[in-house]
Enzyme design. Structure first.
Site, mmCIF file in Angstrom:
data_model
loop_
_atom_site.group_PDB
_atom_site.id
_atom_site.type_symbol
_atom_site.label_atom_id
_atom_site.label_comp_id
_atom_site.label_asym_id
_atom_site.label_seq_id
_atom_site.Cartn_x
_atom_site.Cartn_y
_atom_site.Cartn_z
ATOM 1 N N LYS A 74 0.501 -1.702 0.113
ATOM 2 C CA LYS A 74 -0.247 -0.122 0.045
ATOM 3 C C LYS A 74 1.076 1.061 -0.057
ATOM 4 O O LYS A 74 0.663 2.083 -1.426
ATOM 5 C CB LYS A 74 -1.014 -0.075 1.602
ATOM 6 C CG LYS A 74 -1.975 1.282 1.337
ATOM 7 C CD LYS A 74 -2.592 0.815 2.112
ATOM 8 C CE LYS A 74 -2.652 -0.016 3.458
ATOM 9 N NZ LYS A 74 -1.675 0.701 4.409
ATOM 10 N N THR A 76 4.109 1.581 -1.266
ATOM 11 C CA THR A 76 4.348 1.219 -2.253
ATOM 12 C C THR A 76 3.947 1.824 -2.974
ATOM 13 O O THR A 76 4.313 2.702 -4.145
ATOM 14 C CB THR A 76 5.169 0.323 -2.363
ATOM 15 O OG1 THR A 76 5.656 -0.563 -2.157
ATOM 16 C CG2 THR A 76 5.816 0.502 -3.764
ATOM 17 N N ARG A 97 2.723 7.720 7.412
ATOM 18 C CA ARG A 97 3.835 8.033 8.502
ATOM 19 C C ARG A 97 4.432 7.257 8.566
ATOM 20 O O ARG A 97 5.717 6.946 7.775
ATOM 21 C CB ARG A 97 2.240 6.409 8.739
ATOM 22 C CG ARG A 97 1.019 6.843 9.150
ATOM 23 C CD ARG A 97 -0.144 5.963 9.846
ATOM 24 N NE ARG A 97 0.492 4.725 8.393
ATOM 25 C CZ ARG A 97 -0.051 3.113 9.062
ATOM 26 N NH1 ARG A 97 -0.263 3.284 10.409
ATOM 27 N NH2 ARG A 97 0.474 2.427 7.982
ATOM 28 N N LYS A 108 6.535 -7.687 9.699
ATOM 29 C CA LYS A 108 6.082 -6.609 8.558
ATOM 30 C C LYS A 108 7.218 -5.752 7.371
ATOM 31 O O LYS A 108 6.668 -5.968 6.378
ATOM 32 C CB LYS A 108 4.793 -6.171 9.108
ATOM 33 C CG LYS A 108 4.307 -5.258 7.687
ATOM 34 C CD LYS A 108 2.728 -4.082 8.704
ATOM 35 C CE LYS A 108 2.235 -3.372 7.508
ATOM 36 N NZ LYS A 108 2.774 -2.276 7.340
ATOM 37 N N ALA A 276 -2.657 0.882 12.551
ATOM 38 C CA ALA A 276 -4.463 0.740 12.197
ATOM 39 C C ALA A 276 -5.172 -0.029 12.947
ATOM 40 O O ALA A 276 -6.246 0.193 13.563
ATOM 41 C CB ALA A 276 -4.251 1.032 11.057
ATOM 42 N N PHE A 304 -3.403 -0.665 6.978
ATOM 43 C CA PHE A 304 -4.362 -2.007 6.568
ATOM 44 C C PHE A 304 -4.991 -1.841 5.533
ATOM 45 O O PHE A 304 -5.166 -0.955 5.104
ATOM 46 C CB PHE A 304 -4.432 -2.756 8.741
ATOM 47 C CG PHE A 304 -3.157 -3.500 8.701
ATOM 48 C CD1 PHE A 304 -2.039 -3.525 8.529
ATOM 49 C CD2 PHE A 304 -3.474 -2.167 9.855
ATOM 50 C CE1 PHE A 304 -1.265 -4.274 9.350
ATOM 51 C CE2 PHE A 304 -2.011 -3.050 11.059
ATOM 52 C CZ PHE A 304 -0.566 -3.884 10.491
ATOM 53 N N PHE A 384 2.683 -7.970 -9.039
ATOM 54 C CA PHE A 384 2.950 -8.649 -8.727
ATOM 55 C C PHE A 384 4.073 -10.052 -9.546
ATOM 56 O O PHE A 384 3.506 -9.950 -10.484
ATOM 57 C CB PHE A 384 3.217 -9.294 -7.227
ATOM 58 C CG PHE A 384 3.244 -9.192 -6.419
ATOM 59 C CD1 PHE A 384 4.268 -9.525 -5.121
ATOM 60 C CD2 PHE A 384 2.817 -8.295 -5.705
ATOM 61 C CE1 PHE A 384 4.764 -8.795 -4.477
ATOM 62 C CE2 PHE A 384 2.219 -7.236 -4.990
ATOM 63 C CZ PHE A 384 3.170 -8.109 -3.710
ATOM 64 N N TRP A 412 6.120 -0.244 -8.497
ATOM 65 C CA TRP A 412 7.550 -1.400 -8.095
ATOM 66 C C TRP A 412 8.392 -0.788 -9.022
ATOM 67 O O TRP A 412 9.912 -1.015 -8.054
ATOM 68 C CB TRP A 412 7.292 -2.601 -6.580
ATOM 69 C CG TRP A 412 8.033 -3.499 -6.227
ATOM 70 C CD1 TRP A 412 8.724 -3.384 -4.886
ATOM 71 C CD2 TRP A 412 9.844 -4.200 -6.627
ATOM 72 N NE1 TRP A 412 9.360 -4.091 -4.450
ATOM 73 C CE2 TRP A 412 10.281 -3.843 -5.228
ATOM 74 C CE3 TRP A 412 9.682 -4.302 -8.130
ATOM 75 C CZ2 TRP A 412 11.487 -5.282 -5.621
ATOM 76 C CZ3 TRP A 412 11.557 -4.943 -8.195
ATOM 77 C CH2 TRP A 412 11.624 -5.396 -6.756
#
Length: 559
Positions: A74, A76, A97, A108, A276, A304, A384, A412
């Protein structure tokens, strides 16, 4: 085939502009910027004063479906979208953030984006950055020390040591500190009592910093924080202890937003980092307001899935910000949809178009939830290399059949160029007049009704079960005059429900509210569901095992 570079290798290869050049391109004055070395800076709060009559830019919120444990990119997409706006000649700023060391060294990963859509210097940002989280840790623990000292020195406020709600914090995942005993060793060592630690980003001081609109507002919010109850069961606040001035002093630099840049030199304002799943999951109000005054398009994210970060952004942050988003981007990945469609996390790289189809219900619920607020939504597929054409086509076909605009992004791999279609779609969408925003609940609704509305409308629950403790707390909170505050749900991020293993779009469940927490300084009531923890633990093989530093002081293994 050449080896794919890691995010850290890509970051090290990137050529950064001096932060003074980034600030100059934003039309900032020299006195607006406090440099922290060559590539990081703090922004003066005087910018808001100077630009208060300037029109705001367009605000775009990026959220996602319920993620897999590895995250769905997210951040990215958020960074890549801001870069894409620059690619098409728009003045854009990304507002994010700050990462916490807990997940950075846990499982994570960081929160600086990835590949060719990163904010830099990613190693500094993912580690200590400009010291904001350390300042919050210090302020939080200073308050804890003031409470215990007050009790030691005679306890004039008649604090009930069994009803102290303020915990200490550390910015790491450390399960051994969840429940502790302090004050052992005799009369001069303090009063023995039960205590515990939360992770710093779960501290109410983090939420206060992120929702404050000025230093004075910060001080007033800190003053209102409830830290304990007396032997007569009345609340004790920071103001009662008369230490709100000292806490504000510790946060005088932390309240200033941080300026960095993306890999393509797009300005990035990074500030605040509440989780979150246990807090409200959004960057600071001050940073967002500043970005809106400085940029034509502001791209921000909430933690999230849309059931957590976005719901809190839309119901909590917008009320403090005074601005609602012009559009929402919902990030989805093929691998997460396959997991929601029943595929085990070890098999997500294998082609399975049927599982994608089976998992679309999760995405559909998030689209429906965002639309309840009367905000237009676009779905961004974060591609991906393992995604196949058949799998992507399943999702695109569903979008066509259901009137959902779905755009493939490859930010990405290609940076801003991989998000141009998404940026152009948003520019086109935002030409339409902004519709009246629709809050999910009114602040005047009862505490129970607000929780039930979130559970039913956002999670798809049949209802809510309140524990005896939660029911008792609701009565107490109403007696204390806190019934008109918004609700901050603490819930698992992996499921729409409060049960982490209930994937897809579950039905026939009820949400269990085990207890409530009064975050009066932040200005909301936290409702804790299920087994959600405010101090996470480390996994069996934490990411820290792969981290090191070379003889030149350069980080290794940081993603």
């Amino acid at each position: 085939m050449s080896q794919i570079k890691s995010d850290l290798e890509i970051a090290f290869d990137a050529k950064m502009e001096k932060i003074s050049k980034i600030a100059e391109d934003m039309n900032l004055f020299e006195e607006d910027v406090e440099n922290y070395g060559h590539y990081k800076a703090k922004l003066s709060l005087s910018i808001l004063d100077r630009l208060k009559n300037q029109d705001d830019g367009k605000l775009i919120l990026v959220t996602s479906i319920n993620p897999t444990p590895a995250g769905e990119g997210k951040s990215t997409v958020t960074v890549g979208l801001a870069q894409a706006f620059h690619k098409i000649g728009k003045n854009a700023i990304v507002a994010l953030r700050e990462p916490s060391l807990g997940p950075t060294m846990g499982v994570k990963g960081g929160a600086t984006g990835g590949g060719y859509s990163q904010v830099l210097p990613m190693d500094d940002i993912n580690l200590h950055f400009n010291g904001d989280i350390h300042a919050i840790t210090t302020a939080n623990n200073a308050l804890a020390a003031f409470i215990d000292n007050h009790i030691q020195q005679g306890n004039e406020l008649e604090i009930d040591v069994r009803r102290i709600t303020w915990k200490r914090v550390v910015d790491l995942n450390d399960r051994a500190l969840r429940n502790i005993i302090i004050g052992l060793g005799g009369p001069t060592q303090g009063v023995p009592r039960e205590d515990g630690f939360d992770i710093t980003v779960a501290s109410e001081i983090m939420a206060v910093l992120c929702l404050a609109s000025s230093i004075q507002d910060l001080k007033e919010r800190l003053k209102r924080i409830v830290v304990a109850y007396t032997i007569h069961k009345t609340p004790v606040t920071v103001g009662d202890l008369n230490v709100h001035g000292a806490l504000t002093l510790l946060l005088k630099d932390a309240i200033k937003p941080n300026l960095v840049q993306t890999i393509e030199h797009t300005p990035a304002i990074i500030h605040g980092g509440p989780f979150a799943n246990i807090a409200h999951g959004c960057n600071s109000v001050i940073a967002t307001k500043m970005a809106l005054k400085l940029g034509e398009y502001v791209v921000t994210e909430a933690g999230f899935g849309a059931d957590l970060g976005a719901e809190k952004f839309l119901n909590i942050k917008t009320r403090a910000l005074g601005v609602t988003p012009d559009a929402v981007v919902i990030v989805a990945t093929i691998r997460a949809l396959k997991m929601h469609g029943g595929v085990h996390k070890t098999e997500l790289t294998n082609e399975n178009a049927e599982a994608v189809k089976a998992g679309i219900g999760n995405l559909e619920k998030h689209v429906d939830s965002v639309r309840k607020f009367n905000v237009p939504a676009i779905v961004a597929i974060n591609k991906f290399i393992t995604d196949t054409e058949d799998e992507i086509n399943v999702l695109k076909q569903w979008g066509q059949e259901n009137g959902v605009n779905i755009v493939l992004t490859e930010v990405w791999e290609h940076g801003g160029s991989g998000g141009v279609e998404l940026a152009e779609s948003l520019v086109s969408l935002l030409k339409n007049p902004k519709e009246k925003f629709n809050y999910l609940y009114e602040l005047s609704d009862s505490i129970e009704d607000k929780i039930i509305k979130i559970a039913k409308e956002i999670y798809g629950a049949d209802g809510v079960n309140f524990s005896p403790k939660a029911k008792k707390q609701i009565i107490e909170f109403n007696e204390n005059g806190w019934g008109d505050l918004p609700i901050c749900m603490a819930k698992s991020q992996y499921s729409l429900s409060d049960q982490p293993n209930l994937l897809g779009r579950p039905t026939g469940f009820k949400v269990e509210i085990r207890e409530l927490k009064a975050s009066i300084g932040a200005g909301f009531i936290v409702a804790l569901t299920g087994n959600v923890l405010t101090m996470p633990g480390l996994p069996k093989k934490p990411a820290a095992l792969n981290m090191d530093v070379d003889e030149l002081g350069r980080p290794q293994g940081l993603f």
